[in-house]
Write a protein that holds these residues in place. Structure first.
Motif, mmCIF file in Angstrom:
data_model
loop_
_atom_site.group_PDB
_atom_site.id
_atom_site.type_symbol
_atom_site.label_atom_id
_atom_site.label_comp_id
_atom_site.label_asym_id
_atom_site.label_seq_id
_atom_site.Cartn_x
_atom_site.Cartn_y
_atom_site.Cartn_z
ATOM 1 N N SER A 198 0.819 -1.208 0.000
ATOM 2 C CA SER A 198 0.000 0.000 0.000
ATOM 3 C C SER A 198 0.853 1.258 0.000
ATOM 4 O O SER A 198 1.367 1.662 1.054
ATOM 5 N N PRO A 199 1.011 1.896 -1.146
ATOM 6 C CA PRO A 199 1.696 3.188 -1.146
ATOM 7 C C PRO A 199 0.917 4.242 -0.365
ATOM 8 O O PRO A 199 1.505 5.215 0.114
ATOM 9 N N THR A 214 5.104 18.376 -0.166
ATOM 10 C CA THR A 214 4.562 18.259 -1.516
ATOM 11 C C THR A 214 4.649 16.811 -1.980
ATOM 12 O O THR A 214 5.383 15.993 -1.405
ATOM 13 N N VAL A 215 3.925 16.511 -3.029
ATOM 14 C CA VAL A 215 4.045 15.185 -3.639
ATOM 15 C C VAL A 215 5.483 14.944 -4.062
ATOM 16 O O VAL A 215 6.035 13.844 -3.895
ATOM 17 N N GLN A 216 6.139 15.974 -4.583
ATOM 18 C CA GLN A 216 7.531 15.834 -5.032
ATOM 19 C C GLN A 216 8.457 15.494 -3.864
ATOM 20 O O GLN A 216 9.427 14.744 -4.040
ATOM 21 N N ASP A 217 8.156 16.033 -2.674
ATOM 22 C CA ASP A 217 8.961 15.691 -1.501
ATOM 23 C C ASP A 217 8.847 14.206 -1.188
ATOM 24 O O ASP A 217 9.852 13.532 -0.920
ATOM 25 N N VAL A 230 -1.730 8.880 -5.469
ATOM 26 C CA VAL A 230 -1.959 8.539 -4.065
ATOM 27 C C VAL A 230 -2.509 9.756 -3.324
ATOM 28 O O VAL A 230 -3.463 9.660 -2.553
ATOM 29 N N ALA A 231 -1.883 10.910 -3.554
ATOM 30 C CA ALA A 231 -2.340 12.132 -2.883
ATOM 31 C C ALA A 231 -3.797 12.430 -3.204
ATOM 32 O O ALA A 231 -4.568 12.852 -2.328
ATOM 33 N N LEU A 249 0.892 21.640 -0.390
ATOM 34 C CA LEU A 249 1.434 20.775 0.648
ATOM 35 C C LEU A 249 0.314 19.912 1.207
ATOM 36 O O LEU A 249 -0.808 20.379 1.398
ATOM 37 N N PHE A 250 0.631 18.660 1.492
ATOM 38 C CA PHE A 250 -0.323 17.751 2.110
ATOM 39 C C PHE A 250 0.140 17.437 3.525
ATOM 40 O O PHE A 250 1.333 17.404 3.824
ATOM 41 N N ASP A 251 -0.846 17.185 4.396
ATOM 42 C CA ASP A 251 -0.496 16.843 5.768
ATOM 43 C C ASP A 251 -1.631 16.068 6.414
ATOM 44 O O ASP A 251 -2.785 16.126 5.968
ATOM 45 N N LEU A 252 -1.284 15.334 7.459
ATOM 46 C CA LEU A 252 -2.292 14.658 8.256
ATOM 47 C C LEU A 252 -3.086 15.690 9.037
ATOM 48 O O LEU A 252 -2.536 16.698 9.501
#
Length: 366
Positions: A198-199, A214-217, A230-231, A249-252
Motif C-alpha cells: 500500500s503506497p 509536496t508530492v515531489q517531496d 496517491v495524494a 502541501l499535504f499533511d495529516l
C-alpha cells in the motif's frame, strides 16, 4: 483557499516530528517506527540519529533490536540502505519494487545484464541464500559461475533488485565489524512481504515523520513516481496548505504544526541524517549553498550542526591513538549561547561514542 505555511513554519513542523525540538522518551523501537526508518548507508549513523533524539539512548538499545530481529537493515527508499522495523520492511519492500525494476535498465550495469533472465537470477539467489547467508562477494562469485559475461557487482545488483535482501548482524551492531552479509527477508524474519502493498499507508507515514510536504517531496524520499495519484486518493482525509512559492502541501489532519516562533535548540545531527535527505526542496532545513558542502560528490553526508533549526555547519570526529577530538566547523557566525550548547553536546557525544579514549577534546574551526 489553502492556508500558506512559511518556510519557518515548515521547519518547526519537521523538527517536532523528527524529535529535534526536545529529547524524546520514546524507546528506540518506537522512535525507528515513528521516524519512518533511519538512513543506514554506513553502520553507525542510526545510532547517532537516535542519540540526538532520545533521552538517555544507549548503543545496546538499538544493537539488541538488530540481534532480536525487531529491526533490519535493508535497501528500501531510493534503493539505499535503511534501518527500519521488521514490520515496515515487510510492508514497504514490495512498494519499492518498481524502483528496482527500473534499475535493471537505467544503471551502469545495464549493458552487462540486459540480456539475462532477471527472474531466473532471483530464483537462483533464493536457492543459494536458502542454504546459508552469503557476503556480497560470495554471492557474486556464485552467480558468476552460472552467468558468464557479467561482473560480480552487476550480478549482485540484479539479485538485490529481484530478491528482498537484509544485511544480517553483526553488520550494523555497534562495536562489531563485518562486511554486508545477506539473507532473504523471508528466511531472516520467517514471514512473507506484504502481498497487497500500500503506497497510501507509506504516504501517510511519510507525512507523519516529515510533513507537511509536496508530492515531489514524498517522491524524492521514496524514489518512486506517480504518488500524485496517491495524494488524490487521500485528499479527502488530508489537510492541504501552500508554501511560500505557492506549491501545494499535504499533511495529516491532526499532525503537530508548532508555532513558527517555537525555540529550536542547537543540535548535532549525525552523518547521513535523514532531515537533510528526505525532501525535494530541502530549504526548510538547509540552503542549496550549504547542501553542496555537506553532501559530497561521492554521496557521503557529513554530520551537521543545527542553529535555530537550520544547518549552519558540520562536525566530525577524529581518533588518534587514545585521543578523540570533535571538530565543529560553522559556515557563519554562531551566537555564543548556541556555540556553548554545541560544545556541551559535543563533549557528551564524545563520551558516549568513544568512552575508552583517554582524552576528549572539542575544537571550533573558524
Amino acid at each position: 483557499m489553502s492556508d500558506t505555511l512559511s518556510t519557518r513554519a515548515l521547519n518547526r513542523a519537521m523538527l517536532d516530528r523528527q524529535l529535534l525540538l526536545r529529547p524524546s522518551k520514546m524507546t528506540a523501537l518506537q522512535a525507528v517506527e515513528h521516524l519512518a526508518g533511519l538512513q543506514a548507508q554506513a553502520p553507525n549513523p542510526p545510532y547517532f540519529a537516535l542519540w540526538t533524539r532520545l533521552h538517555d539512548f544507549r548503543q545496546e538499545d538499538l544493537a539488541n533490536l538488530l540481534l532480536d530481529k525487531s529491526v533490519v537493515r535493508i535497501a528500501l527508499m531510493r534503493s539505499t540502505v535503511h534501518l527500519v522495523t521488521s514490520s515496515d520492511a515487510l510492508a514497504w519492500r514490495p512498494v519499492m519494487q518498481p524502483v528496482y525494476d527500473r534499475s535493471m535498465y537505467n544503471t551502469q550495469f545495464t549493458p552487462e545484464i540486459k540480456d539475462f533472465d532477471h527472474q531466473e537470477i532471483g530464483r537462483f539467489t533464493r536457492k543459494l541464500l536458502g542454504e546459508r547467508p552469503l557476503s556480497s562477494g560470495e554471492l557474486g562469485a556464485e552467480l558468476m559461475k552460472h552467468w558468464e559475461g557479467a561482473g560480480r557487482s552487476a550480478l549482485v545488483h540484479v539479485a538485490r533488485a529481484m530478491v528482498p535482501l537484509v544485511q544480517i548482524p553483526p553488520r550494523g551492531v555497534w562495536g562489531k565489524s563485518g562486511q554486508p552479509t545477506f539473507q532473504t527477508i523471508e528466511d531472516w524474519l520467517g514471514a512473507e512481504p506484504d502481498a497487497t502493498p500500500s503506497p497510501d499507508r507509506m504516504f501517510r507515514r511519510y507525512l507523519a515523520a516529515f510533513g507537511p510536504a509536496t508530492v515531489q517531496d514524498v517522491q524524492a524520499w521514496a524514489g518512486i513516481t506517480k504518488l500524485g495519484e496517491v495524494a488524490e486518493r487521500l485528499r479527502p482525509e488530508l489537510r492541504t496548505f501552500r508554501d511560500e512559492n505557492g506549491r501545494e502541501l499535504f499533511d495529516l489532519e491532526d499532525a503537530p504544526r508548532p508555532d513558527p516562533d517555537t525555540p529550536a535548540p542547537a543540535r548535532l545531527l549525525g552523518p547521513f541524517d535523514q532531515t537533510v535527505l528526505s525532501y525535494a526542496d530541502r530549504t526548510r532545513v538547509i540552503s542549496d549553498e550549504y547542501r553542496k558542502v555537506v553532501i559530497t560528490q561521492n554521496g557521503l553526508v557529513k554530520g551537521t550542526i543545527l542553529i535555530d533549526g537550520s544547518v549552519k555547519g558540520f562536525w566530525d570526529i577524529k581518533v588518534m591513538k587514545k585521543a578523540a577530538t570533535l571538530s565543529i566547523t560553522p559556515f557563519e557566525r554562531v551566537p555564543k549561547r548556541d556555540l556553548d550548547a554545541l560544545e556541551s553536546s559535543a563533549h557528551r557525544l564524545l563520551a558516549w561514542a568513544h568512552p575508552k579514549a583517554e582524552t576528549h577534546s572539542v575544537q571550533v574551526v573558524l
